[in-house]
Design a protein around this motif. Structure first.
Motif, PDB file in Angstrom:
ATOM      1  N   THR A  85       0.864  -1.168   0.000  1.00 25.41           N
ATOM      2  CA  THR A  85       0.000   0.000   0.000  1.00 25.41           C
ATOM      3  C   THR A  85       0.904   1.222   0.000  1.00 25.41           C
ATOM      4  OG1 THR A  85      -1.749  -1.137   1.223  1.00 25.41           O
ATOM      5  CG2 THR A  85      -1.820   1.275   1.202  1.00 25.41           C
ATOM      6  N   GLU A 127      -3.419   7.104  -1.955  1.00 29.38           N
ATOM      7  CA  GLU A 127      -3.210   5.716  -1.551  1.00 29.38           C
ATOM      8  C   GLU A 127      -3.419   4.816  -2.763  1.00 29.38           C
ATOM      9  OE1 GLU A 127      -4.842   3.661   2.221  1.00 29.38           O
ATOM     10  OE2 GLU A 127      -6.224   3.091   0.615  1.00 29.38           O
ATOM     11  N   ARG A 129      -3.238   0.726  -3.627  1.00 34.53           N
ATOM     12  CA  ARG A 129      -3.080  -0.645  -3.122  1.00 34.53           C
ATOM     13  C   ARG A 129      -2.679  -1.540  -4.291  1.00 34.53           C
ATOM     14  NH1 ARG A 129      -5.561  -2.173   1.910  1.00 34.53           N
ATOM     15  NH2 ARG A 129      -6.112  -0.278   3.016  1.00 34.53           N
TER      16      ARG A 129
END
Length: 182
Positions: A85, A127, A129
């Motif tokens: 992440t 962010e 992932r």
């Protein structure tokens, strides 16, 4: 891809775990103390390594989660993956598109999700992932050479998973006799 996203979402390692911050990353025994096992009805037996993002500030400044998983599905097949992440403040997405090992071999990189969190002035909190499915050969080789991964997009970052991490994960694999006794 769906399995990868589900496993990462379910793992959700404690992002502020003091015990993971104090791991001796050169010690397979110390790393082994932080490996988690879960039997998941939908997927099978899953082994989660500790969050390697805490190993140094160069990583934790750019990544909130870096960990290996091993899944034994209901048919007995093994699956391995590195979950990452990337969490960072920047003016735009890094949009990681490629992953390669130290030898320059391209690794499969899957973007599981992208979230823009908070924007203040010219900077936002982003962010991404990601998952890198690993063959057993890459996983096994990690126990002798470690794994150096270079992620590239609008920025390039390097992650070096040490030999001890892979050895700890390999040592966590139950002996076949355990399954015979079940």
């Amino acid at each position: 891809l769906g399995l990868a996203f589900t496993l990462q979402a379910q793992a959700n390692p404690d992002s502020s775990s003091e015990s993971e911050q104090s791991i001796n990353w050169a010690s397979e025994k110390d790393i082994g103390k932080h490996i988690e096992f879960r039997l998941e009805k939908e997927h099978g037996e899953v082994t989660y390594g500790p969050n390697f993002a805490y190993s140094n500030t160069d990583l934790s400044d750019h990544f909130s989660e870096i960990y290996l998983t091993r899944l034994i599905d209901h048919k007995g097949a093994d699956h391995y993956a590195l979950y990452i992440t990337a969490q960072y403040n920047d003016s735009d997405w890094r949009s990681y598109e490629n992953a390669a090992n130290k030898q320059g071999n391209k690794l499969p990189l899957v973007t599981l999700s992208k979230n823009e969190n908070v924007c203040e002035n010219t900077s936002c909190r982003y962010e991404e992932r990601l998952a890198i499915p690993l063959s057993f050969l890459y996983f096994f080789d990690g126990a002798t050479m470690g794994l150096e991964v270079t992620l590239s997009g609008s920025r390039t970052n390097q992650i070096n998973i040490p030999i001890a991490y892979f050895k700890a994960m390999m040592n966590s694999i139950p002996h076949e006799s355990l399954y015979d006794e079940l």
